[in-house]
Each structure stands twice: as C-alpha cells, then as structure tokens.
Design a protein around this motif. Structure first.
Motif, PDB file in Angstrom:
ATOM      1  N   GLY A  93       0.822  -1.214   0.000  1.00  0.00           N
ATOM      2  CA  GLY A  93       0.000   0.000   0.000  1.00  0.00           C
ATOM      3  C   GLY A  93       0.850   1.255   0.000  1.00  0.00           C
ATOM      4  N   THR A  94       1.868   1.255   0.829  1.00  0.00           N
ATOM      5  CA  THR A  94       2.737   2.425   0.905  1.00  0.00           C
ATOM      6  C   THR A  94       3.345   2.726  -0.455  1.00  0.00           C
ATOM      7  OG1 THR A  94       3.265   1.799   3.165  1.00  0.00           O
ATOM      8  CG2 THR A  94       4.692   3.430   2.150  1.00  0.00           C
ATOM      9  N   THR A  95       3.775   1.675  -1.139  1.00  0.00           N
ATOM     10  CA  THR A  95       4.420   1.872  -2.433  1.00  0.00           C
ATOM     11  C   THR A  95       3.410   2.305  -3.495  1.00  0.00           C
ATOM     12  OG1 THR A  95       6.114   0.270  -1.860  1.00  0.00           O
ATOM     13  CG2 THR A  95       5.823   0.731  -4.205  1.00  0.00           C
ATOM     14  N   ILE A  96       2.268   1.662  -3.532  1.00  0.00           N
ATOM     15  CA  ILE A  96       1.289   2.023  -4.575  1.00  0.00           C
ATOM     16  C   ILE A  96       0.803   3.453  -4.371  1.00  0.00           C
ATOM     17  CG2 ILE A  96      -0.991   1.456  -5.512  1.00  0.00           C
ATOM     18  CD1 ILE A  96      -0.289  -1.518  -4.879  1.00  0.00           C
ATOM     19  N   LYS A  97       0.664   3.845  -3.108  1.00  0.00           N
ATOM     20  CA  LYS A  97       0.272   5.231  -2.849  1.00  0.00           C
ATOM     21  C   LYS A  97       1.379   6.208  -3.266  1.00  0.00           C
ATOM     22  CE  LYS A  97      -3.116   4.468   0.822  1.00  0.00           C
ATOM     23  NZ  LYS A  97      -3.453   4.676   2.235  1.00  0.00           N
ATOM     24  N   MET A 139       6.721   8.269  -7.629  1.00  0.00           N
ATOM     25  CA  MET A 139       7.779   7.499  -8.293  1.00  0.00           C
ATOM     26  C   MET A 139       7.820   7.776  -9.797  1.00  0.00           C
ATOM     27  SD  MET A 139       7.161   3.908  -6.241  1.00  0.00           S
ATOM     28  CE  MET A 139       8.126   2.821  -7.280  1.00  0.00           C
ATOM     29  N   LEU A 140       6.655   7.981 -10.371  1.00  0.00           N
ATOM     30  CA  LEU A 140       6.592   8.130 -11.838  1.00  0.00           C
ATOM     31  C   LEU A 140       6.421   9.594 -12.265  1.00  0.00           C
ATOM     32  CD1 LEU A 140       4.427   4.960 -12.574  1.00  0.00           C
ATOM     33  CD2 LEU A 140       6.782   5.353 -13.358  1.00  0.00           C
ATOM     34  N   ARG A 141       6.675  10.509 -11.337  1.00  0.00           N
ATOM     35  CA  ARG A 141       6.409  11.919 -11.634  1.00  0.00           C
ATOM     36  C   ARG A 141       7.269  12.451 -12.772  1.00  0.00           C
ATOM     37  NH1 ARG A 141      10.225  11.545  -8.156  1.00  0.00           N
ATOM     38  NH2 ARG A 141      11.816  13.129  -7.795  1.00  0.00           N
ATOM     39  N   SER A 196      -2.603   6.152  -7.422  1.00  0.00           N
ATOM     40  CA  SER A 196      -2.241   6.365  -6.017  1.00  0.00           C
ATOM     41  C   SER A 196      -3.430   6.892  -5.224  1.00  0.00           C
ATOM     42  CB  SER A 196      -1.067   7.341  -5.906  1.00  0.00           C
ATOM     43  OG  SER A 196       0.113   6.716  -6.351  1.00  0.00           O
ATOM     44  N   ALA A 197      -4.192   7.767  -5.857  1.00  0.00           N
ATOM     45  CA  ALA A 197      -5.332   8.359  -5.148  1.00  0.00           C
ATOM     46  C   ALA A 197      -6.406   7.306  -4.857  1.00  0.00           C
ATOM     47  CB  ALA A 197      -5.905   9.513  -5.958  1.00  0.00           C
ATOM     48  N   LEU A 198      -6.492   6.297  -5.728  1.00  0.00           N
ATOM     49  CA  LEU A 198      -7.524   5.266  -5.529  1.00  0.00           C
ATOM     50  C   LEU A 198      -7.076   4.158  -4.578  1.00  0.00           C
ATOM     51  CD1 LEU A 198      -9.065   4.635  -9.074  1.00  0.00           C
ATOM     52  CD2 LEU A 198     -10.192   5.628  -7.077  1.00  0.00           C
ATOM     53  N   ALA A 199      -5.768   4.095  -4.339  1.00  0.00           N
ATOM     54  CA  ALA A 199      -5.249   3.009  -3.503  1.00  0.00           C
ATOM     55  C   ALA A 199      -5.708   3.172  -2.064  1.00  0.00           C
ATOM     56  CB  ALA A 199      -3.720   3.002  -3.572  1.00  0.00           C
ATOM     57  N   LYS A 200      -6.246   2.084  -1.512  1.00  0.00           N
ATOM     58  CA  LYS A 200      -6.748   2.140  -0.125  1.00  0.00           C
ATOM     59  C   LYS A 200      -6.385   0.844   0.592  1.00  0.00           C
ATOM     60  CE  LYS A 200      -9.322   5.984  -0.228  1.00  0.00           C
ATOM     61  NZ  LYS A 200      -8.415   6.572  -1.233  1.00  0.00           N
ATOM     62  N   ASP A 201      -5.954   0.992   1.814  1.00  0.00           N
ATOM     63  CA  ASP A 201      -5.803  -0.216   2.618  1.00  0.00           C
ATOM     64  C   ASP A 201      -7.199  -0.769   2.873  1.00  0.00           C
ATOM     65  OD1 ASP A 201      -3.974  -1.938   4.372  1.00  0.00           O
ATOM     66  OD2 ASP A 201      -5.658  -1.443   5.711  1.00  0.00           O
ATOM     67  N   ILE A 202      -7.293  -2.080   3.007  1.00  0.00           N
ATOM     68  CA  ILE A 202      -8.607  -2.695   3.200  1.00  0.00           C
ATOM     69  C   ILE A 202      -9.338  -2.093   4.410  1.00  0.00           C
ATOM     70  CG2 ILE A 202      -7.511  -4.676   4.387  1.00  0.00           C
ATOM     71  CD1 ILE A 202     -10.872  -4.737   2.511  1.00  0.00           C
ATOM     72  N   THR A 203      -8.587  -1.772   5.465  1.00  0.00           N
ATOM     73  CA  THR A 203      -9.262  -1.223   6.658  1.00  0.00           C
ATOM     74  C   THR A 203      -9.731   0.209   6.414  1.00  0.00           C
ATOM     75  OG1 THR A 203      -7.125  -0.570   7.581  1.00  0.00           O
ATOM     76  CG2 THR A 203      -8.035  -2.668   8.308  1.00  0.00           C
ATOM     77  N   GLU A 204      -8.961   0.927   5.621  1.00  0.00           N
ATOM     78  CA  GLU A 204      -9.377   2.289   5.267  1.00  0.00           C
ATOM     79  C   GLU A 204     -10.714   2.241   4.516  1.00  0.00           C
ATOM     80  OE1 GLU A 204      -6.470   5.662   3.470  1.00  0.00           O
ATOM     81  OE2 GLU A 204      -5.903   3.609   3.034  1.00  0.00           O
ATOM     82  N   TYR A 205     -10.783   1.277   3.595  1.00  0.00           N
ATOM     83  CA  TYR A 205     -11.993   1.170   2.783  1.00  0.00           C
ATOM     84  C   TYR A 205     -13.177   0.684   3.625  1.00  0.00           C
ATOM     85  CZ  TYR A 205     -15.073   0.070  -1.124  1.00  0.00           C
ATOM     86  OH  TYR A 205     -16.132   0.044  -1.985  1.00  0.00           O
ATOM     87  N   LEU A 206     -12.922  -0.341   4.444  1.00  0.00           N
ATOM     88  CA  LEU A 206     -14.014  -0.877   5.265  1.00  0.00           C
ATOM     89  C   LEU A 206     -14.566   0.197   6.214  1.00  0.00           C
ATOM     90  CD1 LEU A 206     -12.624  -4.428   6.173  1.00  0.00           C
ATOM     91  CD2 LEU A 206     -14.596  -3.918   4.687  1.00  0.00           C
ATOM     92  N   ALA A 207     -13.680   1.071   6.662  1.00  0.00           N
ATOM     93  CA  ALA A 207     -14.115   2.105   7.608  1.00  0.00           C
ATOM     94  C   ALA A 207     -15.146   3.030   6.982  1.00  0.00           C
ATOM     95  CB  ALA A 207     -12.913   2.898   8.104  1.00  0.00           C
ATOM     96  N   THR A 208     -15.175   3.068   5.634  1.00  0.00           N
ATOM     97  CA  THR A 208     -16.147   3.951   4.978  1.00  0.00           C
ATOM     98  C   THR A 208     -17.495   3.257   4.810  1.00  0.00           C
ATOM     99  OG1 THR A 208     -15.583   3.208   2.752  1.00  0.00           O
ATOM    100  CG2 THR A 208     -14.278   5.044   3.661  1.00  0.00           C
ATOM    101  N   LEU A 209     -17.564   1.970   5.144  1.00  0.00           N
ATOM    102  CA  LEU A 209     -18.783   1.209   4.842  1.00  0.00           C
ATOM    103  C   LEU A 209     -19.769   1.108   6.018  1.00  0.00           C
ATOM    104  CD1 LEU A 209     -17.378  -1.746   2.684  1.00  0.00           C
ATOM    105  CD2 LEU A 209     -18.292   0.448   1.916  1.00  0.00           C
ATOM    106  N   ASP A 210     -19.435   1.731   7.130  1.00  0.00           N
ATOM    107  CA  ASP A 210     -20.347   1.723   8.279  1.00  0.00           C
ATOM    108  C   ASP A 210     -20.807   0.326   8.671  1.00  0.00           C
ATOM    109  OD1 ASP A 210     -20.381   4.349   8.955  1.00  0.00           O
ATOM    110  OD2 ASP A 210     -21.948   4.858   7.492  1.00  0.00           O
TER     111      ASP A 210
END
Lengths: 402, 483, 429
Positions: free
Chosen positions: C269-273, C278-280, C293-307
């Motif tokens: 996750g750290t790298t994909i974000k 890296m490619l700038r 990078s903007a779409l990359a989310k850790d699974i817990t980050e994403y789950l936290a948005t699902l209530d």
C-alpha cells in the motif's frame, strides 16, 4: 581569646578576609552562632561573623524571590514572608533547642549549613531554593554566583557548592532565594499502633498516592509523649501531613484515609495542632532535652531506615524517630557508641550518611561529625577547597577530622 | 555560517598521534564501540546547534562504566581531549567535537538498571532517554518530572550535563532538584559515586556542582533520580490574548496571586501557526499570543484553580479560553508545544535563544526582542516557559545565506545581553556550550569567571574535558590553551 | 539545515529533491529515539539523523557510495517511524529512496551480497518462482544453522529459517453473487508473496466485501507492486512493476470503473500510494500514476467507509500490531482498531508499538541479526498483552512474528470476515 570580626559592609568583610589571608590567620565563620556545634571543632585565630550584614535587600512577592544580607535574622525573613502569605518551602529547622544554643539564627547560616525540615523530602532542601549568592572567597574577592531567576544554567553552579559548605569555602554576604505561597490549610492524618517496619510501608503507600503528602514521619512510642504536650493518641504515631486549599485538603484527606484505614486506627489533627506538631518534628523536640547526649542525624533510603534501627538496636541503646518517609533518622544514643558502629550498620543496610549533630566536647574531639568520604572524593573536595580558599583560612578542620 | 565562534586550536601532538590513538582505543574496546573511518565521523561533527561543526578524531561508544573509565584514563595519560555526547540534542553546541578530541557517546548505555517504587527512585544508565523513564514507571502511577521538550530523544546524562528544565519545572523543579545520585568517571579514570537513594550527601554538594557542568568535570555514567506519584488528573487550558503584553502581564498576575500551575507556556502568533501546522492541536489562530496553562490534582482542585486563573485572564482581556476535553486532546496540545523548535524547521532555519528574565520584565523583554530581530530584518517566533521567565525566541533565517546567518547570530547575542541587563541570565536550561561562551563576561566579572575556572581545574587540570566550551577562550590559564 | 550543492548538481531532479528534503532537517535528533536500529545498536550512524548526514555528505560531494556508507544505509528498515516523529516534516522516505538508487548506481557490492540480492529480486516478486523456491527451502532447512556460522551466508540461513514448513493451498475461487445492493466496485491487489504464503487473506477480503455489496474486479496482469526491489534501490525494475500495474488498473478504470484499489498488505500500500511520486518524471505515466495512487486504499481504510454494524463482544482479546507501513508509511492508525472493536473484539496495544518487528520486506533476510533482535523485542511486548490473538495488516509482519511466538497471528480482515459471517480463520482452530 581570638579576634572577633563583625563587618557591617561587604567591602569591609573583604578587607578583613584579604588581611587574614595575607597573614595566614584562620577564621571561624559564623552567622548567629546557633549552629556552631556542627561539624568538627574549629581552632581558629579569629572569628568572622555575618550578623552585622543584615536586612532584606529586595522582595517582590509577585516574583516569589527574596534577597537578603546573610546576617539577616531568620525571624525577620519569616515575618516579611508571612505578611505576604508566603514561606520558605524547605521549612528550615531551628537548632537552638536541641543544641542548647542561644542567639538569632541567620538566613546565611541556614544556607551555609543547608538546613531543611520535614518538607525537604518533597519540596527540596535549602540548596534547592537558593538561587544566587554574593560571597567572598579566600582571596578576599567579592563574587556572585547564580542570580535571581529560577532557571539559570549559566556556568558552574557554585551556589550549590557553597550551600552546605559550612563556611569552609567562602563567606556568604547576601543570599537570593525562591519562596512559595503559604498553604491556606493543613491537616495531619495519624495512624496509630504501627511498628517501625509497618510504618515505613504505610508511608510508602501514602507517597505512592496522588494526594501530595508534604510531611511523613513516624514517632515510635518512646517519643510520642513528647509531642503536643503528650496529647497525641496512644501508641506509636505515623503522621502524614496534607497542605493546600481547604477544599482540596479535605478531598485528599478522604482519599488518604480510605486507602490507609485497613492498616491502623486513624485520627486527624486540624490546622492549628498540625502546625505545632510539624514544628516540633522539625525542631526535633523529643531530644531538646537540655543534655549533650549524642544526637545522630542519619539520611538513608526511606525503606532502609527502620532496618538500620533494628540492626543497631542489637548493639546499642538508642531512642529514635523518623522523618522523610522513614529516610531521616534522629537517633539519641543512651550510651556513646562510636560513629564507626552507626556507619558500619548503615552501610550494611543500604548506605547513606550519618552526621553527629550534638555531642560532648570529648566525643566531638574523637568522632567524625560528618560521614567520612571515600579517598577519591575526599581528594576532590580538598582540591575544590584549595581553589576557593587557597590559604586555608575559612573554618579549618570543620568538615573533616585531620 | 561564518565561524564567529572559535574553537581551541587542535593539539598538534595529538593530531600527529592519531593512528596510534585509534589503534590503542581499538585495543581498549570491542569493535562495535569505535568509530574512526573519516566518512563515519561526519555525522558526529555537530549536535542540534547545527551552525557549527568540527570533525572529531574518533568516536567511542562504550557499553559500561569500566569502558568509559578505560578510555578516560587513556586520554588523561596521553593528553587527548574528550567530548561527551548523549543524544546530540544540545541547542548550544555542548556536544560539538573538535579535531583533536575523542567523542565519548553514551548512546549504548541505555538500560534502566533499577526501579524502586517504595523509595521512589530509578537508577539508570546515562544514555537512557528522559521520556523512557516516565514511560517505564508510568503504568505504576509514577513519573520523572523534568521534561525538556526534547525528552523523547535527549538522555539523562545530557540532562545532568545541562541541568535541563522543561515545561513542568515551575512546580517540580529542574534536573538538579530531581537528581539523587550519580556514578561518574573523573578525567583520570577514577570512578566515584555521589549521592544515592538517600537525600543530601556528606561533604560538599559535588552532585549539585556536577549537575549543569556541561561535561567539564567528568562523565556521568549512571544516575539515580527521584520519581513522583502522578497527579490524579492534569488539564492543559488554552488562553488566547490579543497582545503579547496582555499575556505576559497575565502570567505575572497569576503567579503574584499565589497560584502556581504546573506549567505556563507562552506562544506568540508565528509560533502558534507553526505548531498548529504540525500538531493540529486546536490552538486558536485568531489571537496574538497564547498561554498553555496546566493545572493538576483532583477534579475539584483543578476547577478551583482554573476559575481563579480565568478570572485573572479576563482582567487582561482574554479572547479565548479552551479546556482540553480528553487525554488525547491534552496530549496533542503538549505535542504541539514540545515540537515547536523542530516544527519551525518547516518554514525556516532558526537559532533558539534561552535567556531567563524576572517575571516583571517579561513584557518589556518580549517587545525589545521583536524590535531587535526586526532591526536586523529577520523574523522571530516566541515560544517559552513563561511561568519562570525562561524565554526562547526563535530567530528565523536562511542558513544557506551567510549574511542572514551572521545577522541571526548578532541578533541572538543582543537578545541575550538584553536578558542579562534585565536582571536575568544568558541561559535558563540549554546551557552555555560554545554558543554563549563568549558572552559569559557580560554576565560575570572576570574574577567571578576565574573562580569558576579554578573550581573546574580541581577536576581537570589539563583541560581535557570538553575544553572549547563554557569558558571564553580569552583569559584562560595557560593549561587551557589560552588564546 | 545548511546545504552545499552547486547549481549544476541541483539540475539533477533527484539531487534537487534530496536537497529540498535535507533543508528541512534541523538536526534536532527526535528521530533517533523512535528508530529501531538506533534503539538496538546505539550508534548515531544507524539512526535517521546519522543516515541523513551520511547521505548529505555523499551527495554534496558528488561521491560514489562506499562500503562505510552502504553499511549504515542498508541497516535502515525503511519503517519510516522517523517520519511520524519528525516535527520538521523531513521526507525521509524519498531521501532514502534516492540514496538507495544512488548506491545501486555507484557501488559494487561484494559477491555474496550481490548474489543474494539478485536471487531475491529474481524470485520474490514472482509467485511461481517464489513457490518453487519455498519447496527447495524446505529441503534446505536443516542446513540453515550450518550456513549461519559463515558470515556472508547468514542471509541464506535466515531465508531457510523463515521459510514456512507447509504452505496453505488456495481454495477454489467461487464468484458469489452480491447478497445486497451494490455499494461499489474495487480491484484487490493480488501481489506476489502474499498469495503464496497466505492465500486466506485475500479470500477473506473477497468474501467480506462481496457480502457487503462490493463488486470485485479481476483485472488481468497485475503483479508485484515493486516495493521489494524499490527498497533494494533497483529503481528501473521497480518503476517497471509500477508501470505494469498502472496500465492494468487504468485499463480497468477506463473500461468498467473502479472506486478503489484495495491492498491487503500495507507494505504494498505504501508503495502504490507513492506511484504518483515514483513516476512523476515520466510524462507518459505521471498523471495516470497519480490517479492510481489516489484510488489506492488499505482494506481497513476502505471498510471504515462502509459503516459496518456494531457486534456483540466475542470474548476474545486481540493484540493489534500496527505494521510500520501502516502506521508510519500510510499513517493509518485508528481504523483497524476501530473496526476490530466494532466487530466485538477487545483490542490491546502492545508497548513500543512504534517499533518495527524487523520484517521490513527483505530486511529479515539481508540483516538477520538486527532483525532477530527486533523480532524478540516485538514478541515480548506482544506477549505481555496476554491477548488471545495477534492481528496485523501486513504479510511480512505475520511471517516474521509467527516465527517467534506460539500466539496465533492473523490478518485484521480475516477476523472481520469471521465476525461478519465468514468462516473462522484456520489459524484459530
């Protein structure tokens, strides 16, 4: 008869010291001379007293800082502080009663001997309140150390070195120290019937609580009756002082009692009696007995105090009580055991330092009043002394038996 | 930066023997304890007073007191200067080495040796960090009181060398008031113990003398410190004012009223902005000056004290009062304050002053400080311990511009002189180091300084211990490499 | 901090970037305190501040890397604890990245070191090669202690120690229909080592998301995120991995749309974000990489948005180990614990949670001694919590910690999947 010098101006004192240094004439240094029995006996050719350098120089209560000439009577300072609702945090002991001296203790004497009282174990010693001094070294130079602000790390802290140097390093002419607001209220919680070891444990528990105990002493049965005119409740008394705003003292007392009540029956002293009791503890009332029976003051780790006493009792007749959570022992010897014994037992039970505060002249002549130091530290001390008093004129022999 | 502050000229004899000295040190110590390759010495050339840099001859990182003693004995015998180093967080250059010196780093001596709750003491090796003591005893309800802002990283050894203070010393005192004993190695390798678990000590207060002696008297390898039971509760409260003068006057009135909070910290507008950007602690951004006042005790006590303080603050036109609502919020408020210096690095290079002034002079000195710094065309941020008058003006500048750097240093010197002239001192808690060394004669007379120097010589007559620091090079005795 | 670069040096964008980072450092030393290697070795040279200084000295003087400098840079775990601690905002991550690339470009490592690194870079990012290698390792395991006795071979010994005795086989994938209304569409990074070592993690992720109404996209062709080789300073290889993944996901976004790219290994996750960064300098990828990078989310980050609904207590205590890449790399600290609590687990934070467990990608292979000390320290702190289960969000930490304790260790998402109706994780039965 030795020459008595009582300068009234700092420069005058400097001249006297310069002259003495040139003539290699030794001087016994004192303030009000109420603690002159401290340490080894001094054989000096002259006496230099600070009593003539008297008066408060500056006192701004809003800054909690007071500057006074070294010879100012402590009573004058305490009066000025009381008028402004302030006090000396370190609660200096008055040695007159216990040492059988008369005269006016001076503020300079307090700092020169680093004299503190019961609050010392939480609020620091005299040296912790001392911010700055003016002093005259053994060359007769008028110098300053420290300053008048609370935080100051500019250069070596000679203030600490001079505090508690018993006039052997310099002649204090002026002291500047921190003062604190006087607590509005106080009370004392008394646990009755604990033996010395149980008392040490109870005091350790009290100090582990967030109630800010500002005095913790244990008065065994043998001394209990000599406090408050015998009005302390029966049995050994373990006493804990709380100070502060009235409401806060009440809340903290409740908490303290709740924690300790399973250990012993508890009673309480209200402000007035509490004040008297702690003054009596401060001034070691039980041993202000008009005698010259040897009186030892031993500072050890709080949990070692009672062990030391127990071990010593197997070999000597002693009467004692404890301050500073059990870490300060006041021991009056019924016979005259040698310091060697006291110190041997002390080192076996964890170490510390033992001071012979009072003794007959005979005993003082043969006993080390202060804890003997390891050779390396002793050598270091001698070099330090040499650098401040190269001619060796200040209180020769006071700190160590030669 | 233009090297305004000079170091002692290196001892040629020592430099000439460099390879022998390194070989000898290698014999005295395990391999992981010696650093001598030129590349590897570079990171040791400075501390947090980064404007000045000198490469050391070698660095040793001993594991124990015996190794420290062996190295000191060796250096004493061959006349090699030594510079002690804790975590290298000194803001006055206390740990900056010199070309002919062996740096003795205490970073491997980072063990807590004993915690004694019944006697409320902790005995630790000198390389233990300040915060780790409180972290270790915290779960049992205790803490170690002195809390320099760098407490996360700075070591107890360094704290003792500088007699470090911190935000909470208004109530609990500084290092010297919380130090019970040390094990220390003298320059000739002798190991001595001063103090212990008991209070006060026999003989002269050498412990008090050693505390704050900036590595001039010996190297402390172990320390016994006092622990204190944590208060029932503690709560920082933010008071925002429309002017620094009002905030300063409020501090003086609070103290004058006999109220001693555990801490009173001051920040001016630039400092508020810098700290808020890092910590996001909720500092008000629409005020000119901010006080963080911390009270502690039971709920009732805190309430009582706070209401008195709020009343005083109202008299000074306080604009916002905000109490922290949770432990997390309180932690953030302190995180912001304690990171102030580092966070300043986000916007500029800085040098940090440390003068102390009497409380009654606070407002005046603040005003003059701004005038002085602006006079040099620079900016200043103020963040400091107001309760005890210990000021920390941060002079902002560009370190890559030598002219600005020189101006910053000149402005700093003027501010420190101002503090002394106002009845205060050059340094409240950071120490003299090299930074303020040449200003010492502004605070002390020659005779006063000479007396300090003579006491110093009682410990180290050859001037081998941290020799370029504290005492101006001019007027030193010959032995000290007088200039 | 003052720097000393010529205009000519600064014309190189990597040097310019490094200079800007160095200028922020005020040398306060806070970073030393939370650096695992400094805490372990007690040497400034093995602290962030020391390494920053070594890098500064090397770059300012335009010098090739040498053995002295490389030794200390290699010891850096890239755990990024220093970046959490740093009040000045020094971007240590990109500074050490630049320095590692400089080392790779200017320094010739000793033979054995080169060999082991080549093997790792050849094997680890490719699941089939990795699986084959692990089979070999099982045969070689008994020889581990023998190799450990010979310094240059220690990494091989470490590899053999770490290699698991058995590998769980992937379960047959079942495309389940969504049980509830569709809430989003995501891709889940398959990655490289994780599906070999522990296929259960992504299986649990898929099950849980599907039950929650999230459609799983399966774009073909993605693979290793590049982190493993990136941390070895092999920049080109890393960028190629990144470009390939950017291409795969960009195609998916453009064809069917993606709400997030879910990562279940925080190291990745750290790298994909960081792809955007890296490619700038690659004009044809800069923009696309930023979007990924903007779409990359850790699974817990994403789950936290699902209530997720709160659940009753399960009577189980979880020691939550926050992977460095999670807490320092991505600054995700609260969500995983909040999700676990919400799902009925009691959560405990082990002491010294900021310290790395010593896994750190290939670190436990390349620096086995320091890694082992950190592992022991970590395990001691975790075991002191007296929890029933360890949960974490990174496969590297799971392998590392599991090799030092008998406590079961699972991925956070496995516990969440179980709590919300999935099977009990194998490791708990």
């Amino acid at each position: 008869m030795s020459l008595l010098l009582v300068p009234t101006r700092e420069e005058e004192a400097a001249d006297m010291i310069r002259a003495a240094a040139e003539a290699k004439r030794s001087l016994a240094i004192s303030g009000g001379n109420t603690r002159s029995g401290f340490g080894q006996q001094v054989e000096a050719q002259g006496v230099l007293r600070s009593a003539g350098l008297s008066g408060i120089v500056a006192y701004d209560p809003a800054e909690m800082v007071l500057t006074a000439r070294a010879g100012t009577p402590v009573s004058e300072i305490e009066e000025a502080l009381a008028e402004n609702g302030q006090m000396l945090a370190f609660e200096p002991m008055d040695h007159r009663a216990v040492m059988g001296t008369v005269g006016e203790p001076t503020i300079g004497g307090i700092f020169a001997t680093n004299t503190s009282g019961p609050r010392r174990f939480v609020a620091g010693a005299a040296r912790d309140s001392l911010l700055g001094v003016r002093y005259i070294n053994g060359r007769g130079e008028v110098l300053r150390a420290g300053g008048r602000v609370m935080k100051n790390v500019t250069g070596l802290d000679l203030v600490k070195l001079l505090a508690g140097s018993f006039g052997t390093l310099g002649f204090l002419t002026e002291v500047t120290f921190r003062v604190l607001p006087r607590p509005q209220d106080q009370r004392t919680i008394i646990l009755s019937g604990l033996d010395d070891g149980e008392a040490a444990r109870a005091m350790a528990i009290a100090m582990s609580l967030s109630v800010e105990v500002s005095g913790a002493a244990h008065l065994p049965e043998s001394v209990r009756g000599r406090f408050l005119n015998g009005n302390l409740s029966d049995g050994p008394a373990t006493v804990l002082r709380l100070e502060g705003l009235a409401a806060s003292v009440a809340v903290r007392a409740q908490k303290l009692v709740a924690t300790l009540q399973s250990l012993a029956p508890i009673s309480q002293l209200e402000a007035e009696e509490s004040r008297v009791l702690w003054q009596e503890i401060r001034d070691v009332k039980p041993y202000a007995d008009g005698t010259m029976k040897p009186l030892w003051r031993v500072s050890v780790a709080p949990t070692s105090g009672f062990q030391l006493v127990a071990a010593l009792r197997l070999q000597a007749g002693i009467d004692c009580f404890y301050d500073w959570q059990g870490g300060l022992l006041w021991m009056r010897m019924e016979s005259e055991p040698e310091g060697e014994l006291v110190r041997h037992v002390m080192h076996q039970t964890g170490g510390g330092h033992a001071t012979l505060v009072r003794a007959s002249d005979d005993m003082r002549a043969t006993e080390n009043a202060f804890e003997p130091l390891p050779a390396a530290v002793l050598a270091l001390q001698a070099r330090v002394k040499q650098q401040l008093d190269p001619a060796g004129i200040f209180n020769p022999g006071k700190m160590a038996r030669s | 930066m233009s090297d305004v502050i000079s170091f002692l000229p290196p001892r040629e004899k020592v430099l000439a023997r460099r390879s022998t000295i390194i070989a000898d040190l290698a014999d005295l110590l395990p391999a992981d304890c010696l650093v001598h390759e030129p590349r590897e010495l570079v990171p040791f050339e400075t501390d947090a007073f980064v404007a000045y840099r000198r490469l050391p001859l070698a660095v040793v990182l001993p594991h124990n007191t015996a190794q420290v003693a062996a190295v000191l004995k060796y250096c004493h015998r061959y006349g090699v200067p030594v510079v002690p180093r804790g975590a290298g967080t000194s803001l006055c250059g206390g740990a900056i080495p010199q070309e002919d010196a062996v740096v003795i780093g205490l970073s491997k001596m980072s063990r807590i040796l004993e915690v004694d709750f019944a006697n409320r003491t902790a005995t630790v090796q000198a390389g233990v960090t300040n915060l780790s003591i409180s972290d270790t005893v915290g779960p049992e309800g205790y803490f170690y009181a002195p809390d320099p802002s760098s407490q996360l990283a700075c070591t107890i050894g360094g704290n003792i060398a500088m007699n470090s203070g911190g935000a909470h010393c208004l109530k609990y005192g500084v290092t010297t008031n919380n130090l019970l004993g040390v094990k220390m190695v003298l320059m000739d390798g002798t190991v001595i113990d001063l103090g212990g678990k008991h209070l006060d000590s026999a003989g002269y207060d050498l412990l008090g003398l050693v505390c704050g002696s900036e590595g001039q008297l010996g190297i402390v390898t172990e320390a016994t410190v006092r622990l204190i039971a944590k208060p029932e509760g503690a709560r920082p409260v933010l008071f925002g004012f429309t002017s620094s003068e009002e905030a300063g006057a409020c501090v003086a009135d609070v103290i004058g009223a006999g109220i001693i909070p555990v801490a009173i910290e001051f920040m001016d507008k630039p400092a508020i902005e810098i700290c808020e950007a890092f910590a996001k602690a909720g500092y008000p951004l629409d005020v000119e000056a901010l006080l963080i006042v911390e009270v502690e005790g039971s709920e009732a006590e805190m309430e009582a004290m706070l209401s008195s303080i709020v009343e005083i603050a109202r008299r000074h036109g306080v604009k916002t009062v905000r109490e922290s609502q949770s432990a997390t919020e309180a932690a953030l408020i302190w995180k912001g304050r304690k990171s102030a210096f580092g966070a300043t690095g986000r916007i500029a290079d800085y040098i940090c002053m440390d003068g102390t002034v009497p409380l009654s002079k606070l407002s005046y000195v603040l005003k003059r400080t701004s005038e002085i710094v602006e006079g040099f065309g620079l900016r200043v941020a103020n963040v400091f311990h107001a309760g005890d008058g210990n000021m920390h003006p941060l002079i902002l500048f560009n370190a890559n511009d030598p002219v600005e750097a020189a101006k910053a240093e000149a402005a700093g010197n003027e501010i420190l002189k101002l503090c002394v002239d106002a009845g205060g001192c050059l340094t409240g808690e950071h120490g003299v180091g090299i930074e303020k060394r040449d200003l010492m004669l502004h605070q002390y007379t020659r005779a006063e300084l000479d007396q300090q120097i003579r006491v110093r010589e009682a410990f180290d007559s050859q001037w081998l211990l941290n020799p370029s620091k504290v005492f101006p090079l001019d007027g030193r005795p010959q032995t000290a490499g007088a200039v | 901090m003052q720097t000393n670069f010529t205009a000519e040096q600064l014309a190189d964008p990597h040097v310019a970037e490094s200079e800007a980072i160095l200028r922020r450092c005020v040398h306060c030393g806070f970073c030393t305190a939370t650096c695992p290697t400094y805490v372990t070795l007690g040497n400034e040279l093995d602290s962030p501040r020391g390494r920053i200084y070594l890098i500064k000295d090397m770059l300012e003087n335009g010098r090739a890397a040498d053995a002295q400098v490389v030794k200390h840079l290699d010891r850096c775990l890239s755990c990024l604890a220093c970046t959490t601690t740093c009040p000045s905002g020094v971007d240590y991550m990109h500074l050490i990245d630049n320095a590692r690339a400089h080392v790779e470009n200017t320094y010739r490592r000793p033979l054995m070191d080169r060999l082991i690194r080549n093997v790792l870079a050849f094997v680890l990012p490719y699941p089939s090669r990795f699986r084959a290698a692990l089979k070999l390792a099982r045969i070689g395991k008994p020889f581990g202690p023998m190799l450990a006795g010979f310094a240059p071979l220690k990494p091989f010994a470490a590899m053999l120690t770490l290699a698991p005795v058995t590998l769980p086989q992937p379960l047959p994938q079942q495309s389940q229909p969504l049980a509830v209304a569709k809430r989003g569409r995501v891709a889940i990074l398959t990655g490289c080592a994780q599906p070999v070592l522990d296929p259960r993690i992504n299986e649990a992720t898929e099950r849980l998301l599907t039950r929650l109404g999230v459609e799983i996209a399966r774009p073909k062709g993605e693979g290793c995120c590049g982190a493993l080789v990136h941390h070895m300073g092999r920049e080109e290889q890393a960028l190629n991995f990144a470009r390939r993944n950017v291409d795969v996901w960009t195609r998916e976004i453009e064809e069917r749309g993606l709400d997030a790219i879910i990562i279940t290994a925080s190291g990745c996750g750290t790298t994909i974000k960081d792809y955007g960064h890296m490619l700038r300098l690659d004009p044809s990828y800069a923009e696309k990489a930023r979007r990924i990078s903007a779409l990359a989310k850790d699974i817990t980050e994403y789950l936290a948005t699902l209530d997720l609904p709160p659940l009753e207590s399960r009577g189980l205590t979880v020691a939550y180990h926050s992977a460095c890449s999670m807490q320092h790399g991505q600054k995700i600290t609260l969500q995983p614990k909040a999700l676990l609590r919400n799902a009925g687990f009691a959560v405990r934070d082990p002491a010294e949670g900021h310290l790395c467990c010593g896994s750190a990608g290939t670190y436990n292979i390349l620096q086995p001694e320091i890694s082992a000390q950190l592992k022991a320290r970590k395990v001691k702190n975790i075991e002191a919590t007296k929890a029933n289960i360890i949960a974490t969000g990174n496969i590297g930490c799971m392998t590392q910690i599991a090799s030092g304790t008998a406590m079961p260790i699972v991925h956070t998402v496995e516990l969440l999947d179980w709590a919300y109706g999935g099977p009990k994780p194998d490791k708990l039965s």
